[in-house]
Design a protein around this motif. Structure first.
Motif, short mmCIF file in Angstrom:
data_model
loop_
_atom_site.label_atom_id
_atom_site.label_comp_id
_atom_site.label_asym_id
_atom_site.label_seq_id
_atom_site.Cartn_x
_atom_site.Cartn_y
_atom_site.Cartn_z
N PRO A 64 0.83 -1.21 0.00
CA PRO A 64 0.00 0.00 0.00
C PRO A 64 0.86 1.26 0.00
O PRO A 64 1.84 1.35 0.76
N SER A 65 0.53 2.20 -0.88
CA SER A 65 1.21 3.50 -1.05
C SER A 65 2.45 3.43 -1.93
O SER A 65 3.11 4.45 -2.12
N PHE A 66 2.77 2.28 -2.51
CA PHE A 66 3.98 2.16 -3.33
C PHE A 66 3.77 2.64 -4.77
O PHE A 66 4.66 2.47 -5.60
N GLY A 67 2.61 3.27 -5.06
CA GLY A 67 2.37 3.74 -6.43
C GLY A 67 1.70 5.10 -6.49
O GLY A 67 0.64 5.24 -7.10
N PRO A 68 2.32 6.15 -5.91
CA PRO A 68 1.74 7.50 -6.07
C PRO A 68 1.66 7.90 -7.55
O PRO A 68 2.64 7.77 -8.29
N LEU A 69 0.49 8.39 -7.96
CA LEU A 69 0.29 8.85 -9.33
C LEU A 69 -0.21 10.29 -9.31
O LEU A 69 -0.98 10.69 -8.44
N GLY A 70 0.19 11.07 -10.31
CA GLY A 70 -0.32 12.43 -10.42
C GLY A 70 0.80 13.47 -10.31
O GLY A 70 1.97 13.14 -10.40
N PRO A 71 0.39 14.73 -10.12
CA PRO A 71 -0.88 15.21 -9.58
C PRO A 71 -2.07 15.17 -10.54
O PRO A 71 -3.21 15.19 -10.10
N TRP A 72 -1.78 15.15 -11.83
CA TRP A 72 -2.86 15.11 -12.80
C TRP A 72 -2.44 14.30 -14.01
O TRP A 72 -1.27 13.96 -14.19
N LEU A 73 -3.42 13.98 -14.82
CA LEU A 73 -3.19 13.32 -16.09
C LEU A 73 -3.18 14.39 -17.17
O LEU A 73 -4.18 15.10 -17.36
N VAL A 74 -2.07 14.53 -17.87
CA VAL A 74 -1.97 15.49 -18.97
C VAL A 74 -2.31 14.76 -20.26
O VAL A 74 -1.63 13.79 -20.63
N THR A 75 -3.36 15.20 -20.94
CA THR A 75 -3.81 14.48 -22.13
C THR A 75 -2.75 14.53 -23.23
O THR A 75 -1.94 15.45 -23.30
N ALA A 76 -2.78 13.50 -24.06
CA ALA A 76 -1.71 13.29 -25.03
C ALA A 76 -1.52 14.45 -25.98
O ALA A 76 -0.39 14.71 -26.44
N ASP A 77 -2.58 15.20 -26.28
CA ASP A 77 -2.45 16.31 -27.22
C ASP A 77 -1.57 17.43 -26.67
O ASP A 77 -1.08 18.27 -27.44
N GLU A 78 -1.36 17.44 -25.35
CA GLU A 78 -0.51 18.46 -24.74
C GLU A 78 0.91 17.96 -24.49
O GLU A 78 1.71 18.66 -23.87
N VAL A 79 1.20 16.75 -24.95
CA VAL A 79 2.56 16.20 -24.82
C VAL A 79 3.02 15.80 -26.22
O VAL A 79 2.98 14.63 -26.60
N PRO A 80 3.46 16.78 -27.01
CA PRO A 80 3.79 16.49 -28.41
C PRO A 80 4.97 15.55 -28.59
O PRO A 80 5.05 14.83 -29.59
N ASP A 81 5.90 15.54 -27.63
CA ASP A 81 7.08 14.67 -27.74
C ASP A 81 7.36 14.03 -26.39
O ASP A 81 8.11 14.57 -25.57
N PRO A 82 6.78 12.87 -26.11
CA PRO A 82 7.02 12.23 -24.81
C PRO A 82 8.46 11.79 -24.61
O PRO A 82 8.86 11.52 -23.48
N GLN A 83 9.22 11.74 -25.70
CA GLN A 83 10.64 11.38 -25.56
C GLN A 83 11.51 12.60 -25.28
O GLN A 83 12.72 12.57 -25.50
N ASN A 84 10.89 13.65 -24.75
CA ASN A 84 11.64 14.86 -24.39
C ASN A 84 11.09 15.43 -23.09
O ASN A 84 10.80 16.62 -22.98
N ILE A 85 10.94 14.55 -22.09
CA ILE A 85 10.43 14.96 -20.78
C ILE A 85 11.56 14.84 -19.76
O ILE A 85 12.16 13.77 -19.61
N ASN A 86 11.85 15.92 -19.07
CA ASN A 86 12.84 15.89 -18.00
C ASN A 86 12.16 15.53 -16.69
O ASN A 86 11.07 16.03 -16.39
#
Length: 281
Positions: A176-198
């Motif tokens: 329990p608690s080993f999978g914090p997710l978030g704070p939000w889900l950013v929809t794919a249209d706002e992430v044009p290049d997922p291979q460029n996330i720091n």
């Protein structure tokens, strides 16, 4: 669009974040952010809503995991070369795929509950994808078309349980608690290049991890296509894609979390998390 869930654990309501950073209540539009609301068609309908017409939510309200009722929490290990090297693991020829129990999922700022006998509690900042459409046998060219969005995942790990319990990693990844997710889900249209996330992670203010998805061994496209060869992907499934170097296990000597430690992690465009480690009673 940034989608989230807010409120007490187990009673979260759906919401979104408007351009000013204000949380808006979506519960008059959809019942929750989950399997039934993550399709391309439904997300397109939500994009047409004027957020100013929705009730605002107090910014101090607890944030829950952005996706409800996750049925399959899939993880990828050793997906950054420098992380494999620091843990003395061979560079994988194919993705290392395992599961985390969905019951490990919590909100982005909920406490990490340290198991009573844990001595090797470790951190892993990761970027995860959330599936929005049913998919099986996808090509790499098709893979990103089924992604509803991206979010931060903290793949908390108990290394002794992970590595010394007959090699089944799920044992060290699912408390329990080993999978914090978030704070939000950013929809794919706002992430044009997922291979460029720091992405980055600190413990008690000290930077431990600083990496980029540009250095992933297997890309988001490849991972989604690869995993879909072996199982059907369903709306609401979460795939977390590995961590860069800087985990406690890889330090010399190793460093692990203890009660009272504060972990912060974040990624450009995806927000940030903060958790305090407390001993589970």
């Amino acid at each position: 669009m940034k989608l989230l869930r807010f409120g007490a654990a187990g009673s979260e309501r759906p919401g979104l974040v408007d351009e000013s950073g204000t949380i808006r209540d979506l519960s008059s539009i959809v019942d929750d952010i989950g399997r039934d609301t993550l399709s391309n068609a439904t997300l397109q309908r939500l994009r047409k809503i004027d957020p100013s017409t929705l009730p605002s939510v107090d910014g101090s309200t607890r944030l829950g995991p952005p996706v409800a009722d996750v049925r399959h929490f899939i993880a990828v290990g050793l997906n950054y070369t420098d992380h494999a090297i620091e843990t003395n693991a061979p560079i994988p020829a194919e993705p290392v795929v395992f599961s985390k129990a969905p019951s490990s999922i919590v909100g982005p700022n909920d406490n990490i509950l340290m198991p009573p006998n844990s001595e090797k509690l470790d951190w892993e900042a990761e970027i995860a994808v959330v599936i929005g459409e049913h998919a099986f046998g996808l090509s790499e060219e098709q893979a990103l078309s089924v992604v509803a969005g991206y979010l931060i995942c903290h793949d908390v790990s108990e290394r002794d349980d992970q590595l010394h319990r007959s090699g089944q990693w799920i044992k060290g990844k699912s408390a329990p608690s080993f999978g914090p997710l978030g704070p939000w889900l950013v929809t794919a249209d706002e992430v044009p290049d997922p291979q460029n996330i720091n992405l980055w992670l600190t413990v008690n203010g000290l930077t431990m991890q600083s990496g980029t998805t540009a250095k992933m061994i297997f890309s988001f496209r490849y991972l989604i296509s690869y995993i879909s060869r072996f199982m059907s992907l369903e709306p609401g499934d979460v795939i977390t894609t590995g961590t860069p170097h800087g985990v406690g296990l890889g330090m010399k000597p190793p460093v692990f979390l203890k009660p009272g430690d504060v972990v912060e992690l974040g990624a450009n465009g995806l927000g940030r998390q903060q958790q305090t480690v407390v001993l589970r009673r």
